[in-house]
Design a protein around this motif. Structure first.
Motif, PDB file in Angstrom:
ATOM      1  N   GLN A 192      43.999  42.773  43.391  1.00 29.80           N
ATOM      2  CA  GLN A 192      42.817  42.332  44.118  1.00 29.80           C
ATOM      3  C   GLN A 192      41.876  41.565  43.184  1.00 29.80           C
ATOM      4  O   GLN A 192      41.396  40.481  43.508  1.00 29.80           O
ATOM      5  N   ILE A 196      40.575  37.602  43.082  1.00 28.80           N
ATOM      6  CA  ILE A 196      39.180  37.164  43.093  1.00 28.80           C
ATOM      7  C   ILE A 196      38.907  36.166  41.964  1.00 28.80           C
ATOM      8  O   ILE A 196      38.243  35.161  42.172  1.00 28.80           O
ATOM      9  N   GLU A 254      29.445  33.613  40.542  1.00 26.53           N
ATOM     10  CA  GLU A 254      30.248  34.305  41.556  1.00 26.53           C
ATOM     11  C   GLU A 254      30.407  35.779  41.223  1.00 26.53           C
ATOM     12  O   GLU A 254      30.343  36.638  42.103  1.00 26.53           O
ATOM     13  N   ASN A 258      29.554  38.611  43.699  1.00 31.58           N
ATOM     14  CA  ASN A 258      30.634  39.413  44.290  1.00 31.58           C
ATOM     15  C   ASN A 258      30.602  40.871  43.865  1.00 31.58           C
ATOM     16  O   ASN A 258      30.894  41.761  44.643  1.00 31.58           O
TER      17      ASN A 258
END
Lengths: 316, 390
Positions: A192, A196, A254, A258
Motif C-alpha cells: 500500500q 502511495i 503530499e 496524506n
C-alpha cells in the motif's frame, strides 16, 4: 496553538574543543513542515544526530511528544559533565508541568529562575540517552544525507525490514512461522505504502539499481514504514536536478497531507525550503541566528549575511 | 490461491528432503564397510558435520556481517559436552584414567534403563541439544563484551577466545571434567546407532549425522527467511540505517551470535559421534579456517553454497584426491610424483582456480530455488506476486 511534538532546549554538542551545536532551542508543532537551514558546517546534521540519539548531547534536552528522550550526558573518557551555559538545568528527567511555552521568552526565563519542585533526579547522575532504535520506536524516523539503503535487498524488502520493529511476535514464532497473519498484514501495508509513493512498479528491483530520485523516495518510504509521528529529512534534495527537486517538493507536500505527518527537514535548495516550510530555523557556526516564517527569513539581515546572500548569487 | 501455491512449494521441498533421507538410510544398509563405496558414507558423515558448521558460520559471517573466527572453540565446547554426558558408567574410569571423574551421568544409559532402545535415542538427542545449549551460553558470555567490536577486531577477539578455550579444556586442574589433555572416548558413536525391529537390524551410522545436519540447517533456513533474518541482512548491509529504522543492534547481533554458536556446538557434538573421540587439540584455529574456506568457496551469504562447498571439500580431500597420496590416481601409476603431500598441492591449486573463476563463490548469494526459477519469469509479474505471499 497546535500541539508541540518536538522540543529541543539549549542543546549543545561539544566534540573536544569544537562546539558543533551551541545552545540550540527549537520546537516543531504537530502538522508543520519546519526547515533547518544554514551554510555548510553550521551543525545542521549534528543537530539531527542529537535529536535522533546518534550523539548524546553535552548539554540540553530533547522532548518528543511531551516526554524527554535525550538529555545532557557526560562526555569523553573522563565522563565529564558539561560546565557551560545552562548546564545545571537539564539534569532533570522530565519537563515539569507548568513550564510556559518557549516563545514566551520572558515567562520561560522567569520560570527557570523561580523556585520549583524539581523531579527526584535533580543532581543525580541518571543519564537519559537512548539508542537511535529506541527513539525510532517512539515515533521519529529519519532519512540520511548520503543515501543509506540496504543494497542487497529489493525495494519491497527494504521497506518491509523497517516494519520489523513493529512486530509483536518473538524469535520462536518467527522461526516456526506462527506469525503468518502479522507478516501477511505487514506485506500488504508495505505494498500500500509503495503504491502511495509511486514505487509499486519497481518493487522487485534491487534498491541500488533505482535512479537517484527514486532512491530518495524509497528512503522516505522506508522511514514512513516505521509509523512515525515526526519525519526527519536530511537534505532530501541533495544532488537532484531542478526537475527532480520540483517533484520532491510536491512529494513532501503530499506526504504531509496524506499521512498527516509532521516534517523537519534540512535543506540547501532555497526554493524548496521557501516553498513548503511553515517555519524556518537558521543555524550558523552551531548557533541559532534566526527563526520565523519564510518571508521573515528572506528579509533577515543576519541570515542574508551568513547564508542567503551568497547562496542567492550562486543559484541565480 | 497464492497461499496454496506457496504451500505446494513447501510440500515439494519437504518431499525432496524426505527422499534424500530415505536414500541415505538405504545406502546405510546396502554399503558394507569393506566396500570401495564405503568412502561415500564417510563423506556423507563428515560432509554433514562440516555442512552444518559452515552454514552456522555463514549465518554469522555471511548474513549478519559479523566476522567471527571462534567457530572451532564453540565446536570444541559442543563436542566435549556431548562426550562427557554419553560415556557409559563402566568405561568412565578407564577413560578418566588419571583423574577422578566429576560428572558421572550418561543420558543414554539413564534413559535406556527406563525406556529401552528408544531411551538411547532420546539420551543422544538430549546430549546433542545440551551440547548446543552449553556452546550458546559460552557465546552469550563472550558476546556481551566482544560484539561491540567491529570487523577485524571482532575476528581477533573471537579467535583469541577459541585459542583460550582450547587451552582451558586441556588444563590439568579441570581434569575431573575434561580429562585434561587426554582424549575422551568410549561414548555413544555412530557405529552403535542401530534400530532393532523384530529380527532385522537397521543401521543408522550415516543416517543420524545427516538427519541432525538436515534438521539444523532447515531451522537456520527458516530463521534466515524470517523477519529476524531480514533484519540480520539489514545490519550486514548498513548498520547505521538498520539502527535508525528501529532494529536493536545489540540484541540482533547477540541473537545471531548465540544461534550460530548453538549450531556450531551441535556440529561439534556430531563430529564427536562421527569420529568417536573428542580431543581439544583437534579443534585448532585451522579448523575454523577450513570452515571459512568452505563458506567462501560456496558463496558468502548462500546456505546452498555452504552445503555444496563443504560436501565438495570433504569429498575432494577425503576421497577423490586420495590417490594422489598413494601412488595411483585416475589409473595412472606414478609413485614418484603421487606420493605423500602431493594431494595438498593439487588441492590448493584447485581452490585457487575455483576462487579465480567464481569470484563470489560457487553460488554467489543465490540459493537453490533461485537457480530453478527461469530467468524470463523472474522479471515478470508472476515473480512479483510470489514475493507477497512468501
Amino acid at each position: 496553538m497546535s500541539k508541540n511534538i518536538l522540543r529541543v532546549e539549549n542543546a549543545t554538542m561539544q566534540f573536544g574543543g569544537v562546539v558543533a551545536v551551541d545552545n540550540l532551542s527549537m520546537e516543531v508543532n504537530e502538522g508543520e513542515i519546519v526547515a533547518l537551514i544554514g551554510p555548510n558546517g553550521a551543525g545542521k546534521t549534528t543537530a539531527f544526530n542529537v535529536i535522533t540519539g546518534v550523539y548524546a548531547p553535552s548539554n540540553g534536552m530533547v522532548t518528543f511528544d511531551g516526554e524527554p528522550i535525550v538529555r545532557n550526558h557526560p562526555q569523553g573518557k573522563m565522563k565529564k559533565l558539561y560546565k557551560g551555559e545552562n548546564s545545571t538545568m537539564y539534569t532533570a528527567a522530565y519537563v515539569p508541568a507548568g513550564r510556559p511555552p518557549m516563545e514566551d521568552e520572558e515567562a520561560t526565563k522567569a520560570w527557570n529562575d523561580a523556585e520549583h519542585e524539581r523531579d527526584p533526579f535533580v543532581g543525580s547522575d541518571k543519564v537519559l540517552a537512548p539508542t537511535p532504535d529506541k527513539i525510532t520506536e517512539r515515533g521519529m524516523a529519519r532519512t540520511f544525507q548520503n543515501i543509506r539503503l540496504w543494497k542487497s535487498q529489493t525495494v519491497f524488502t527494504n521497506v518491509l525490514i523497517a516494519k520489523h520493529m513493529r512486530r509483536t511476535h518473538g524469535l520462536f514464532s518467527a522461526i516456526f512461522r506462527l506469525n503468518r497473519k502479522e507478516e501477511q498484514q505487514q506485506r500488504e501495508e508495505v505494498l500500500q505504502l509503495l503504491k502511495i509513493v509511486g514505487l509499486e512498479d519497481v518493487k522487485d528491483e534491487l534498491a541500488t539499481s533505482l535512479p537517484y530520485g527514486k532512491q530518495r523516495r524509497l528512503e522516505i518510504a522506508r522511514a514512513l514504514a516505521t509509523d512515525p509521528k515526526l519525519l526527519l529529512l536530511d537534505e532530501p534534495a541533495a544532488g537532484m536536478n531542478p526537475q527532480e527537486t520540483l517533484e520532491l517538493t510536491k512529494f513532501i507536500g503530499e506526504i504531509r497531507d496524506n499521512f498527516k505527518m509532521t516534517i523537519l527537514l534540512i535543506e540547501h535548495h532555497m526554493d524548496l525550503v521557501m516553498d513548503i516550510s511553515d517555519r524556518i530555523y537558521v543555524l550558523d557556526f552551531g548557533k541559532l541566528i534566526a527563526s520565523g516564517v519564510p518571508e521573515e527569513i528572506q528579509n533577515n539581515e543576519r541570515v542574508i549575511d551568513a547564508y542567503l546572500g551568497v547562496a542567492d548569487d550562486a543559484e541565480d | 490461491m497464492l497461499q496454496k501455491k506457496d504451500n505446494k512449494k513447501n510440500f515439494i521441498a519437504l518431499i525432496v528432503v524426505a527422499l534424500f533421507l530415505a536414500l541415505v538410510l538405504v545406502l546405510d544398509q546396502v554399503i558394507k564397510p569393506t566396500d570401495k563405496m564405503s568412502m561415500l558414507l564417510t563423506v556423507l558423515q563428515k560432509g554433514s558435520v562440516y555442512a552444518l558448521a559452515a552454514v552456522s558460520m555463514n549465518l554469522l559471517n555471511g548474513f549478519t556481517g559479523l566476522f567471527s573466527l571462534g567457530h572451532a572453540g564453540f565446536m570444541l565446547v559442543g563436542a566435549y559436552t556431548y562426550a562427557i554426558f554419553t560415556i557409559p558408567a563402566e568405561s568412565r574410569d578407564t577413560v578418566y584414567q588419571y583423574y577422578d571423574a566429576a560428572i558421572r551421568v550418561s543420558f543414554p544409559e539413564v534413559l535406556r534403563s527406563g525406556l529401552g532402545s528408544f531411551g538411547t535415542v532420546l539420551g543422544v538427542v538430549l546430549a546433542v541439544v545440551l551440547a548446543g545449549l552449553v556452546a550458546a551460553v559460552f557465546a552469550w558470555l563472550i558476546g556481551l563484551p566482544v560484539l561491540k567490536l567491529k570487523s577485524d577486531y571482532l575476528a581477533i577477539a573471537t579467535l583469541g577466545f577459541a585459542e583460550i578455550i582450547r587451552a582451558v579444556f586441556q588444563w590439568g586442574k579441570l581434569g575431573p571434567v575434561t580429562n585434561g589433555s587426554n582424549l575422551l572416548k568410549s561414548f555413544e558413536r555412530i557405529s552403535t546407532f542401530k534400530l532393532t525391529v523384530g529380527e532385522t537390524t537397521i543401521k543408522m551410522s550415516t543416517f543420524v549425522p545427516v538427519l541432525i545436519a538436515t534438521v539444523c540447517i532447515a531451522l537456520i533456513v527458516l530463521l534466515v527467511n524470517s523477519t529476524y533474518g531480514r533484519s540480520f541482512k539489514a545490519i550486514r548491509d548498513d548498520e547505521i540505517a538498520a539502527e535508525a529504522m528501529g532494529i536493536n543492534l545489540a540484541k540482533h547481533k547477540m541473537i545471531s551470535f548465540v544461534t550460530s554458536s548453538f549450531f556450531a556446538g551441535v556440529a561439534g557434538a556430531t563430529m564427536a559421534m562421527v569420529l568417536g573421540i573428542a580431543q581439544a587439540s583437534n579443534f585448532k584455529s585451522a579448523m575454523t579456517y577450513e570452515i571459512l574456506l568452505m563458506v567462501v568457496l560456496g558463496g558468502i551469504g548462500s546456505i546452498t553454497g555452504s552445503v555444496i562447498g563443504s560436501v565438495l571439500f570433504v569429498a575432494a580431500s577425503e576421497w577423490w584426491l586420495r590417490g594422489l597420496d598413494s601412488g595411483v590416481f585416475l589409473g595412472i601409476n606414478a609413485p614418484g610424483i603421487f606420493r605423500n603431500g602431493f594431494r595438498l598441492v593439487v588441492f590448493s591449486v584447485i581452490i585457487m582456480v575455483v576462487v579465480l573463476f567464481f569470484r563470489k563463490g560457487i553460488m554467489g548469494d543465490k540459493e537453490l530455488p533461485d537457480l530453478l526459477k527461469p530467468r524470463a519469469k523472474k522479471a515478470s509479474k508472476k515473480a512479483s506476486k510470489k514475493e507477497v505471499t512468501k
